[in-house]
Design a protein around this motif. Sequence first.
Motif, mmCIF file in Angstrom:
data_model
loop_
_atom_site.group_PDB
_atom_site.id
_atom_site.type_symbol
_atom_site.label_atom_id
_atom_site.label_comp_id
_atom_site.label_asym_id
_atom_site.label_seq_id
_atom_site.Cartn_x
_atom_site.Cartn_y
_atom_site.Cartn_z
ATOM 1 N N TRP A 115 0.825 -1.217 0.000
ATOM 2 C CA TRP A 115 0.000 0.000 0.000
ATOM 3 C C TRP A 115 0.860 1.268 0.000
ATOM 4 O O TRP A 115 0.398 2.348 -0.321
ATOM 5 C CB TRP A 115 -0.921 0.068 1.213
ATOM 6 N N GLU A 116 2.128 1.113 0.425
ATOM 7 C CA GLU A 116 3.022 2.272 0.408
ATOM 8 C C GLU A 116 3.306 2.711 -1.025
ATOM 9 O O GLU A 116 3.508 3.879 -1.307
ATOM 10 C CB GLU A 116 4.354 1.934 1.096
ATOM 11 N N GLU A 117 3.348 1.724 -1.929
ATOM 12 C CA GLU A 117 3.739 2.025 -3.308
ATOM 13 C C GLU A 117 2.542 2.309 -4.217
ATOM 14 O O GLU A 117 2.676 2.988 -5.217
ATOM 15 C CB GLU A 117 4.512 0.840 -3.908
ATOM 16 N N TYR A 118 1.411 1.710 -3.880
ATOM 17 C CA TYR A 118 0.229 1.855 -4.739
ATOM 18 C C TYR A 118 -0.942 2.316 -3.892
ATOM 19 O O TYR A 118 -1.075 1.910 -2.747
ATOM 20 C CB TYR A 118 -0.160 0.512 -5.373
ATOM 21 N N LYS A 119 -1.814 3.078 -4.499
ATOM 22 C CA LYS A 119 -3.060 3.413 -3.812
ATOM 23 C C LYS A 119 -4.057 2.314 -4.140
ATOM 24 O O LYS A 119 -4.228 1.970 -5.325
ATOM 25 C CB LYS A 119 -3.600 4.763 -4.310
ATOM 26 N N VAL A 120 -4.733 1.790 -3.119
ATOM 27 C CA VAL A 120 -5.680 0.697 -3.345
ATOM 28 C C VAL A 120 -6.715 1.077 -4.395
ATOM 29 O O VAL A 120 -7.099 0.271 -5.240
ATOM 30 C CB VAL A 120 -6.342 0.240 -2.024
ATOM 31 N N THR A 121 -7.104 2.352 -4.376
ATOM 32 C CA THR A 121 -8.139 2.789 -5.305
ATOM 33 C C THR A 121 -7.634 2.832 -6.751
ATOM 34 O O THR A 121 -8.433 2.886 -7.682
ATOM 35 C CB THR A 121 -8.642 4.188 -4.905
ATOM 36 N N ASP A 122 -6.296 2.794 -6.935
ATOM 37 C CA ASP A 122 -5.754 2.792 -8.304
ATOM 38 C C ASP A 122 -5.658 1.395 -8.895
ATOM 39 O O ASP A 122 -5.524 1.237 -10.106
ATOM 40 C CB ASP A 122 -4.345 3.410 -8.324
ATOM 41 N N VAL A 123 -5.638 0.366 -8.025
ATOM 42 C CA VAL A 123 -5.366 -0.975 -8.562
ATOM 43 C C VAL A 123 -6.312 -2.089 -8.106
ATOM 44 O O VAL A 123 -6.328 -3.149 -8.735
ATOM 45 C CB VAL A 123 -3.910 -1.425 -8.225
ATOM 46 N N ALA A 124 -7.049 -1.908 -7.041
ATOM 47 C CA ALA A 124 -7.796 -3.048 -6.497
ATOM 48 C C ALA A 124 -9.265 -2.743 -6.252
ATOM 49 O O ALA A 124 -9.840 -3.155 -5.238
ATOM 50 C CB ALA A 124 -7.124 -3.540 -5.211
ATOM 51 N N THR A 125 -9.880 -2.023 -7.186
ATOM 52 C CA THR A 125 -11.319 -1.757 -7.093
ATOM 53 C C THR A 125 -11.929 -1.876 -8.504
ATOM 54 O O THR A 125 -11.221 -1.688 -9.496
ATOM 55 C CB THR A 125 -11.607 -0.319 -6.590
ATOM 56 N N PRO A 126 -13.221 -2.156 -8.585
ATOM 57 C CA PRO A 126 -13.870 -2.196 -9.903
ATOM 58 C C PRO A 126 -13.777 -0.845 -10.617
ATOM 59 O O PRO A 126 -13.666 -0.788 -11.848
ATOM 60 C CB PRO A 126 -15.332 -2.534 -9.580
ATOM 61 N N GLU A 127 -13.756 0.231 -9.847
ATOM 62 C CA GLU A 127 -13.673 1.579 -10.451
ATOM 63 C C GLU A 127 -12.311 1.760 -11.133
ATOM 64 O O GLU A 127 -12.211 2.364 -12.204
ATOM 65 C CB GLU A 127 -13.858 2.659 -9.382
ATOM 66 N N ALA A 128 -11.262 1.226 -10.485
ATOM 67 C CA ALA A 128 -9.921 1.322 -11.078
ATOM 68 C C ALA A 128 -9.884 0.583 -12.408
ATOM 69 O O ALA A 128 -9.308 1.055 -13.395
ATOM 70 C CB ALA A 128 -8.875 0.730 -10.132
ATOM 71 N N TRP A 129 -10.511 -0.576 -12.442
ATOM 72 C CA TRP A 129 -10.554 -1.390 -13.669
ATOM 73 C C TRP A 129 -11.299 -0.642 -14.776
ATOM 74 O O TRP A 129 -10.888 -0.638 -15.924
ATOM 75 C CB TRP A 129 -11.223 -2.726 -13.355
ATOM 76 N N ALA A 130 -12.392 0.023 -14.392
ATOM 77 C CA ALA A 130 -13.163 0.771 -15.388
ATOM 78 C C ALA A 130 -12.352 1.957 -15.910
ATOM 79 O O ALA A 130 -12.403 2.291 -17.101
ATOM 80 C CB ALA A 130 -14.474 1.260 -14.760
ATOM 81 N N ARG A 131 -11.571 2.581 -15.037
ATOM 82 C CA ARG A 131 -10.829 3.798 -15.385
ATOM 83 C C ARG A 131 -9.574 3.494 -16.190
ATOM 84 O O ARG A 131 -9.297 4.112 -17.199
ATOM 85 C CB ARG A 131 -10.449 4.508 -14.081
ATOM 86 N N ASP A 132 -8.790 2.497 -15.707
ATOM 87 C CA ASP A 132 -7.497 2.238 -16.338
ATOM 88 C C ASP A 132 -7.162 0.743 -16.248
ATOM 89 O O ASP A 132 -6.313 0.322 -15.459
ATOM 90 C CB ASP A 132 -6.411 3.074 -15.630
ATOM 91 N N PRO A 133 -7.828 -0.074 -17.077
ATOM 92 C CA PRO A 133 -7.621 -1.524 -16.972
ATOM 93 C C PRO A 133 -6.160 -1.932 -17.236
ATOM 94 O O PRO A 133 -5.666 -2.884 -16.635
ATOM 95 C CB PRO A 133 -8.570 -2.107 -18.032
ATOM 96 N N GLY A 134 -5.472 -1.180 -18.078
ATOM 97 C CA GLY A 134 -4.069 -1.516 -18.378
ATOM 98 C C GLY A 134 -3.192 -1.436 -17.135
ATOM 99 O O GLY A 134 -2.340 -2.296 -16.900
ATOM 100 N N LEU A 135 -3.425 -0.413 -16.311
ATOM 101 C CA LEU A 135 -2.643 -0.244 -15.078
ATOM 102 C C LEU A 135 -2.928 -1.399 -14.103
ATOM 103 O O LEU A 135 -2.017 -1.950 -13.478
ATOM 104 C CB LEU A 135 -2.993 1.094 -14.399
ATOM 105 N N VAL A 136 -4.210 -1.767 -14.015
ATOM 106 C CA VAL A 136 -4.603 -2.852 -13.114
ATOM 107 C C VAL A 136 -3.976 -4.167 -13.588
ATOM 108 O O VAL A 136 -3.392 -4.921 -12.788
ATOM 109 C CB VAL A 136 -6.147 -2.955 -13.042
#
Length: 232
Positions: free
Chosen positions: A30-51
């Motif tokens: 969690w220090e390196e990544y924000k949970v909301t950027d990689v581990a939520t359905p919203e993150a997948w909708a926003r930037d699936p490549g990053l996830v």
Amino acid sequence: MAKPRLVVLTGAGISAESGIKTFRDADGLWEEYKVTDVATPEAWARDPGLVQEFYNQRRKQLLGVEPNAGHLALAEAEQWFDVRVITQNIDDLHERAGSSKVLHLHGQLRYAQSSLDASDIYPIEGWELRMGDLAQDGSQLRPHVVWFGEDVPNMVPAVEWVKEAEYFAVIGSSLNVYPAASLGAFAPHGCPFFLVDPKPVSTHSAEVTFIQAPASTGTPEMIQRIRELAGV
Ligand code: NAD
């Protein structure tokens, strides 16, 4: 005679000594990544490549690590106990250590699922899942991981296992992520409850035997103590 049933809930801590970072320790993910950027359905909708990239890196790392003495001790304990492992981890280190009954609450890193149907799953060859890799229903394949805000379908069988526990243990979990953290409450009244963690963990449970140690030494010690209790 049936072997006594030992139900164990494991968290990220059991895999820490294999070299997989936990989420909440000081050097955790969690220090390196924000949970909301990689581990939520919203993150997948926003930037699936990053996830995809985040989980591809986790998968690549997983292929290079091995189970540690904590995973191995639980597999060996099947000699004396009907061991049921409920894990919050998405790695496959319990299976590779030889545990035969493992229930993954949060999915499995080495599998993909349809973005339309979470029960439509596929093993992943190697480490990479690419944008453009499709499920049979034509949807993009995503990691077979339960993200924050998603249902945890395996809670149902997990609760059944815990209700039938004769011995219950938690290894390497901060007990911060629900609903998994509530599982201990389903253990039968009077069921001995063990906890293995290098740091104190709050359990809301009255009587807990706390083994303050890393999983590699704490798990074998715990098994020895439960064997003495059970007389096996
Ligand atoms: P957490 O990060 O919240 O807590 C980890 C716990 O492990 C802490 O209490 C910490 O003190 C303890 N710990 C650290 N080193 C240890 C060691 N050597 N031996 C034993 N315990 C040790 O983890 P959590 O409770 O599992 O919840 C985090 C979520 O992150 C879960 O949903 C899990 O699916 C996910 N996750 C999975 C992995 C994995 O698959 N290996 C890795 C990181 C996070």
